[in-house]
Design an enzyme around this catalytic site. Structure first.
Site: not given
Ligand code: UT7
Length: 333
Positions: A118, A260, A290
């Site tokens: 990520c 993030h 996500n």
């Protein structure tokens, strides 16, 4: 530390693309023991995007890249290098970056995938910055793109409620002489001792693809959610503090934070830690979930396109991910 060098690198243009098809919390209620209320309260996610069968990660990246090129006023022939952040490439080899280079019709430029989960886009942007600042390249295409729904076990309610598909891209090039806009600092970290908190076990040299992989569902991500949560708040907070300290800035100097997009509660906790008002934080996870390396560039593009982020704004990007990796980039957009 703050950056110095002949050419300050700036983001020339951004683009993003995500599939229309949504997997809603109501859909998930039919698949695992969960409910909409729990997911919204614990994550802030209501739906995630799902690529159609046959669509691959470089396809999403292609559309995001074309939009970024258009925004930057560049053509595929202008691009000098492609950095593709992903943990869900089209295949292990060749890289998604090479697939994209071909699909875009670029020259035979350097193209490679970067694996930092990520944190991938933040890592990739920092690599692009180095090539631009040194004067070696003028137009670097940086992408974060994922098709995560194919790596998720829809019997595991701890992970399947989170992840989705999408792509974000940015063209990075030199700022004008004396221009103040551009990347001001980069702080990047990895702590491999925490690697077991979030893994995709199969497909590498440790557990090559054999029948036992399918028997044990090792082709899917495995996550220790609570531990990741704690480390996410800790590492993103640290990385943001490093950025402020290196530039002698306070939190009040920052116009926008783009974290993030893993979980709304993680983002809120980082905001609280800094005392940054919620209105300065970009949230982009409610209907996208996500998307790992894609969340930061997708959120950046959304905020640029809807006019929240303007040229000259001070923007703090921060991310964490499997590895564990983490980082922050402070830039004047
Ligand atoms: O990009 C980086 C990758 N990952 C992340 O950022 C994930 C970070 N972690 C998280 O986002 C959160 O830890 C989760 C959303 C994964 C889980 O939220 P949590 O608040 O940490 O829940 P928990 O695991 O502590 O579980 C609390 C309760 C448990 O029940 P009991 O033991 O209290 O009775 C779980 O069994 O909630 C239960 N639970 C669920 N209930 C309904 C766990 N998952 C679910 C679910 N639906 N999907």
């Amino acid at each position: 530390m703050a950056l110095a060098g002949p050419y300050r690198a700036k983001i020339l243009g951004t683009g993003s693309f995500f599939p229309e098809k949504m997997l809603t919390n109501k859909d998930l209620e039919k698949m695992v023991e969960t409910n909409d209320e729990w997911i919204v309260e614990r994550t802030g996610i209501k739906a995630r995007r799902i690529a159609e069968d046959g669509v691959v990660t470089s396809d999403l990246a292609l559309k995001a890249s074309q939009r970024a090129l258009e925004a930057a006023g560049r053509t595929p022939e202008d691009i000098d290098m492609i950095i593709f952040a992903t943990v869900s490439p089209d295949q292990v080899m060749p890289s998604a970056a090479c697939e994209l280079q071909h699909k875009l019709g670029c020259r035979n430029i350097m193209a490679f995938d970067l694996s930092a989960a990520c944190t991938g886009f933040v890592y990739s942007l920092s690599v692009a910055e180095q090539f631009v600042r040194s004067g070696m390249y003028k137009n670097v295409l940086v992408i974060g793109a994922e098709i995560l729904h194919r790596l998720v076990n829809y019997k595991d309610r701890g992970t399947c409620i989170l992840f989705g598909d999408g792509a974000g891209a940015a063209v990075v090039g030199p700022a004008e002489e004396n221009e103040e806009n551009g990347i001001l600092s980069m702080h990047l970290h990895a702590d491999g001792s925490l690697g077991d908190l979030f893994v995709l076990p199969a497909g590498g040299s440790k557990i090559p693809f054999r029948q036992n992989v399918l028997d044990k569902d090792l082709q899917y991500v495995q996550m220790k959610g609570k531990e990741i949560f704690k480390n996410a708040v800790r590492t993103m907070s640290q990385c943001c503090q490093e950025a402020l300290d290196a530039n002698n800035l306070s939190k009040d100097d920052v116009d926008w934070v783009i974290p993030h997009q893993a979980n709304r509660r993680i983002i809120e906790a980082v905001g609280r830690h800094f005392g940054i008002p919620d209105e300065k934080i970009i949230y982009d996870l409610e209907t996208k979930g996500n998307t790992s390396a894609a969340t930061v560039p997708m959120a950046l593009d959304a905020a640029v396109k809807d006019g929240r982020i303007k040229r000259g704004d001070m923007v703090l990007l921060t991310a964490f991910g499997a590895g564990l990796t983490s980082g922050s980039i402070l830039l004047r957009y």
